[in-house]
Design a protein around this motif. Structure first.
Motif, PDB file in Angstrom:
ATOM      1  N   MET A 131      -7.361   8.510  -4.712  1.00  0.00           N
ATOM      2  CA  MET A 131      -7.810   9.242  -3.527  1.00  0.00           C
ATOM      3  C   MET A 131      -6.752   9.149  -2.426  1.00  0.00           C
ATOM      4  O   MET A 131      -6.287   8.042  -2.119  1.00  0.00           O
ATOM      5  N   GLY A 132      -6.385  10.294  -1.849  1.00  0.00           N
ATOM      6  CA  GLY A 132      -5.431  10.230  -0.757  1.00  0.00           C
ATOM      7  C   GLY A 132      -5.109  11.583  -0.183  1.00  0.00           C
ATOM      8  O   GLY A 132      -5.566  12.619  -0.679  1.00  0.00           O
ATOM      9  N   ASN A 133      -4.316  11.576   0.873  1.00  0.00           N
ATOM     10  CA  ASN A 133      -3.957  12.826   1.539  1.00  0.00           C
ATOM     11  C   ASN A 133      -2.636  12.698   2.289  1.00  0.00           C
ATOM     12  O   ASN A 133      -2.182  11.600   2.606  1.00  0.00           O
ATOM     13  N   VAL A 134      -2.020  13.857   2.528  1.00  0.00           N
ATOM     14  CA  VAL A 134      -0.808  13.943   3.339  1.00  0.00           C
ATOM     15  C   VAL A 134      -1.130  14.788   4.568  1.00  0.00           C
ATOM     16  O   VAL A 134      -1.758  15.844   4.449  1.00  0.00           O
ATOM     17  N   GLN A 135      -0.697  14.306   5.728  1.00  0.00           N
ATOM     18  CA  GLN A 135      -0.855  15.049   6.976  1.00  0.00           C
ATOM     19  C   GLN A 135       0.517  15.319   7.576  1.00  0.00           C
ATOM     20  O   GLN A 135       1.453  14.554   7.360  1.00  0.00           O
ATOM     21  N   ILE A 136       0.601  16.410   8.335  1.00  0.00           N
ATOM     22  CA  ILE A 136       1.835  16.793   9.000  1.00  0.00           C
ATOM     23  C   ILE A 136       1.589  16.782  10.507  1.00  0.00           C
ATOM     24  O   ILE A 136       0.518  17.180  10.974  1.00  0.00           O
ATOM     25  N   ALA A 137       2.584  16.321  11.268  1.00  0.00           N
ATOM     26  CA  ALA A 137       2.466  16.336  12.722  1.00  0.00           C
ATOM     27  C   ALA A 137       2.306  17.776  13.205  1.00  0.00           C
ATOM     28  O   ALA A 137       3.080  18.658  12.834  1.00  0.00           O
ATOM     29  N   CYS A 170      -5.012   6.529  10.387  1.00  0.00           N
ATOM     30  CA  CYS A 170      -3.793   7.340  10.261  1.00  0.00           C
ATOM     31  C   CYS A 170      -3.276   7.747  11.639  1.00  0.00           C
ATOM     32  O   CYS A 170      -2.058   7.773  11.869  1.00  0.00           O
ATOM     33  N   GLY A 171      -4.192   8.057  12.552  1.00  0.00           N
ATOM     34  CA  GLY A 171      -3.783   8.385  13.905  1.00  0.00           C
ATOM     35  C   GLY A 171      -3.096   7.215  14.581  1.00  0.00           C
ATOM     36  O   GLY A 171      -2.084   7.378  15.270  1.00  0.00           O
ATOM     37  N   SER A 204     -14.670   5.361  -0.046  1.00  0.00           N
ATOM     38  CA  SER A 204     -13.473   4.637   0.354  1.00  0.00           C
ATOM     39  C   SER A 204     -13.880   3.383   1.113  1.00  0.00           C
ATOM     40  O   SER A 204     -14.490   3.457   2.181  1.00  0.00           O
ATOM     41  N   VAL A 205     -13.515   2.236   0.564  1.00  0.00           N
ATOM     42  CA  VAL A 205     -13.852   0.953   1.171  1.00  0.00           C
ATOM     43  C   VAL A 205     -12.694   0.446   2.025  1.00  0.00           C
ATOM     44  O   VAL A 205     -12.901  -0.215   3.050  1.00  0.00           O
ATOM     45  N   SER A 206     -11.479   0.748   1.605  1.00  0.00           N
ATOM     46  CA  SER A 206     -10.288   0.341   2.350  1.00  0.00           C
ATOM     47  C   SER A 206      -9.241   1.434   2.213  1.00  0.00           C
ATOM     48  O   SER A 206      -9.353   2.324   1.356  1.00  0.00           O
ATOM     49  N   CYS A 207      -8.213   1.382   3.070  1.00  0.00           N
ATOM     50  CA  CYS A 207      -7.196   2.431   3.033  1.00  0.00           C
ATOM     51  C   CYS A 207      -5.872   1.911   3.576  1.00  0.00           C
ATOM     52  O   CYS A 207      -5.813   0.846   4.214  1.00  0.00           O
ATOM     53  N   HIS A 208      -4.831   2.669   3.314  1.00  0.00           N
ATOM     54  CA  HIS A 208      -3.496   2.295   3.772  1.00  0.00           C
ATOM     55  C   HIS A 208      -2.751   3.569   4.147  1.00  0.00           C
ATOM     56  O   HIS A 208      -2.779   4.559   3.411  1.00  0.00           O
ATOM     57  N   SER A 209      -2.095   3.576   5.317  1.00  0.00           N
ATOM     58  CA  SER A 209      -1.384   4.758   5.811  1.00  0.00           C
ATOM     59  C   SER A 209       0.096   4.445   6.010  1.00  0.00           C
ATOM     60  O   SER A 209       0.454   3.359   6.479  1.00  0.00           O
ATOM     61  N   VAL A 210       0.926   5.429   5.663  1.00  0.00           N
ATOM     62  CA  VAL A 210       2.382   5.283   5.742  1.00  0.00           C
ATOM     63  C   VAL A 210       2.953   6.446   6.546  1.00  0.00           C
ATOM     64  O   VAL A 210       2.812   7.605   6.146  1.00  0.00           O
ATOM     65  N   PRO A 211       3.604   6.190   7.687  1.00  0.00           N
ATOM     66  CA  PRO A 211       4.202   7.285   8.457  1.00  0.00           C
ATOM     67  C   PRO A 211       5.437   7.854   7.765  1.00  0.00           C
ATOM     68  O   PRO A 211       6.211   7.121   7.147  1.00  0.00           O
ATOM     69  N   MET A 222       2.170  11.862   7.764  1.00  0.00           N
ATOM     70  CA  MET A 222       1.486  10.637   7.344  1.00  0.00           C
ATOM     71  C   MET A 222       0.972  10.826   5.918  1.00  0.00           C
ATOM     72  O   MET A 222       0.498  11.907   5.559  1.00  0.00           O
ATOM     73  N   VAL A 223       1.077   9.786   5.115  1.00  0.00           N
ATOM     74  CA  VAL A 223       0.456   9.795   3.796  1.00  0.00           C
ATOM     75  C   VAL A 223      -0.457   8.586   3.713  1.00  0.00           C
ATOM     76  O   VAL A 223      -0.094   7.488   4.138  1.00  0.00           O
ATOM     77  N   SER A 224      -1.670   8.807   3.208  1.00  0.00           N
ATOM     78  CA  SER A 224      -2.665   7.738   3.170  1.00  0.00           C
ATOM     79  C   SER A 224      -3.322   7.674   1.798  1.00  0.00           C
ATOM     80  O   SER A 224      -3.551   8.705   1.151  1.00  0.00           O
ATOM     81  N   GLY A 225      -3.627   6.469   1.373  1.00  0.00           N
ATOM     82  CA  GLY A 225      -4.374   6.254   0.147  1.00  0.00           C
ATOM     83  C   GLY A 225      -5.698   5.593   0.465  1.00  0.00           C
ATOM     84  O   GLY A 225      -5.776   4.722   1.353  1.00  0.00           O
TER      85      GLY A 225
END
Length: 278
Positions: A131-137, A170-171, A204-211, A222-225
Motif C-alpha cells: 500500500m502506498g502513494n506518490v504526491q507531487i508538490a 506526509c505534510g 494502515s496501522v503505521s506508515c513511512h514518508s520519504v520526501p 513525497m512517496v509514502s508506504g
C-alpha cells in the motif's frame, strides 16, 4: 412488494460514489485549467476559451505532458516577452539525471509516469508493503497533490487528493524535508481525527514518508508506504536506500519541470503565436 436486489443496490452505490469522485476531481482541476485558458486566450488574442483549451491540449499531447502539469506551469511562470519568438530564450538544457535504484532501471523509459511508478515500487519494496502513494508538490495551491497510488481504496484517494502542511505525516515530512516514520497511526498526534480515521479504515496501522528533493534541498514530492502492522525501526541500509530514491527522484522531477515541461510551454507559445495575433 418487490424485494430490493442487493447486487443492484451495490452497483448503484458504486456508480454514485464514482460520480462524486469525478465531480470532486473536476472541482479541483477545473479552476486551474480555466485560469490557464484565460491566460492563453488573452495572451494570443484567441477568439474564445475553447480555442485556448484546444491549444493547451494539443501542446500537452504532442509533448507528453499532463494537461494539469502544463496548466500549472502556465499560471505560475512569468509571461514571455511579447516581442520574443521564444518564451525562454536564455535557458540552458541539461541531460536527464540518472536513476540508479532497481525499480527505475527496470522501467526502460524516462517518462514521468514510469518514473513515478518506479519510485512507488522501490519504496514499497524497501518497506515490504503493498500500500502506498506518490504526491507531487502543488505549485499553484501549495501542499501536496496525490498522483500515484496502489493498494488504496477510492475513498482514501479521494480524501487525500490534496493535503496541506498540517494534519498528515506526509505534510509534516514535506515541511521538515526529512523522512518520517509513524509507528502507530492510532496514537500519533500528526494526524487530524478525520485523517486518522481514513488511514485506519484503510487497514494502515503505521506508515513511512520519504520526501523527493532537489539538489538544493527543495521538496518537490513525497512517496509514502502504508503497513497493516506496526512498523519495525528502519535499518541504516533501508534508510539509505530510501534517501537514494528521494534524492534521485526529486532531481529527476526538477529536470523534467525545467526541461520537458518548458519544452511543452515553448511549443504552446509557438502554437499561440501562429494561431493568434503574433
Amino acid at each position: 412488494m418487490t424485494e430490493p436486489d442487493p447486487d443492484s443496490e451495490r452497483t448503484e452505490l458504486a456508480r454514485l460514489r464514482a460520480e462524486v469522485r469525478d465531480l470532486r476531481a473536476r472541482a479541483v482541476t477545473h479552476p486551474l485549467i480555466a485560469h490557464a485558458q484565460g491566460i492563453v486566450q488573452e495572451r494570443y488574442a484567441l477568439p474564445d476559451s475553447d480555442s485556448a483549451f484546444a491549444l493547451i491540449r494539443r501542446a500537452s499531447q504532442q509533448r507528453n505532458v499532463r494537461m494539469h502539469t502544463l496548466a500549472e506551469a502556465l499560471v505560475t511562470l512569468p509571461r514571455p516577452d511579447e516581442r520574443a519568438g521564444l518564451w525562454f530564450p536564455r535557458r540552458t538544457r541539461t541531460t536527464e539525471p540518472p536513476l540508479t535504484f532497481p525499480a527505475a532501471r527496470a522501467t526502460g523509459t524516462g517518462s514521468r509516469s514510469a518514473v513515478l511508478s518506479a519510485v512507488l515500487s522501490q519504496t514499497l519494496t524497501v518497506l515490504q508493503t503493498s500500500m502506498g502513494n506518490v504526491q507531487i508538490a502543488d505549485r499553484a495551491r501549495g501542499g501536496l497533490r496525490l498522483e500515484r497510488h496502489t493498494g488504496l481504496s477510492d475513498e482514501f484517494v479521494d480524501f487525500f487528493a490534496h493535503v496541506g502542511a498540517v494534519g498528515t505525516s506526509c505534510g509534516q515530512a514535506a515541511v521538515n524535508v526529512a523522512q518520517i516514520t509513524v509507528p502507530d497511526v492510532a496514537t500519533d498526534p500528526l494526524f487530524t481525527d478525520r485523517a486518522r480515521e481514513m488511514v485506519l479504515a484503510e487497514g494502515s496501522v503505521s506508515c513511512h514518508s520519504v520526501p523527493l528533493t532537489t539538489a538544493g534541498g527543495l521538496c518537490v514530492g513525497m512517496v509514502s508506504g502504508h503497513l497493516d502492522h506496526l512498523i519495525a525501526p528502519l535499518t541504516a541500509a533501508e534508510t539509505k536506500a530510501l534517501d537514494v530514491v528521494g534524492a534521485e527522484a526529486g532531481r529527476w522531477l526538477a529536470w523534467h519541470q525545467r526541461t520537458v515541461v518548458v519544452d511543452a510551454l515553448e511549443h504552446l507559445h509557438a502554437l499561440g503565436r501562429s494561431n493568434g495575433r503574433h
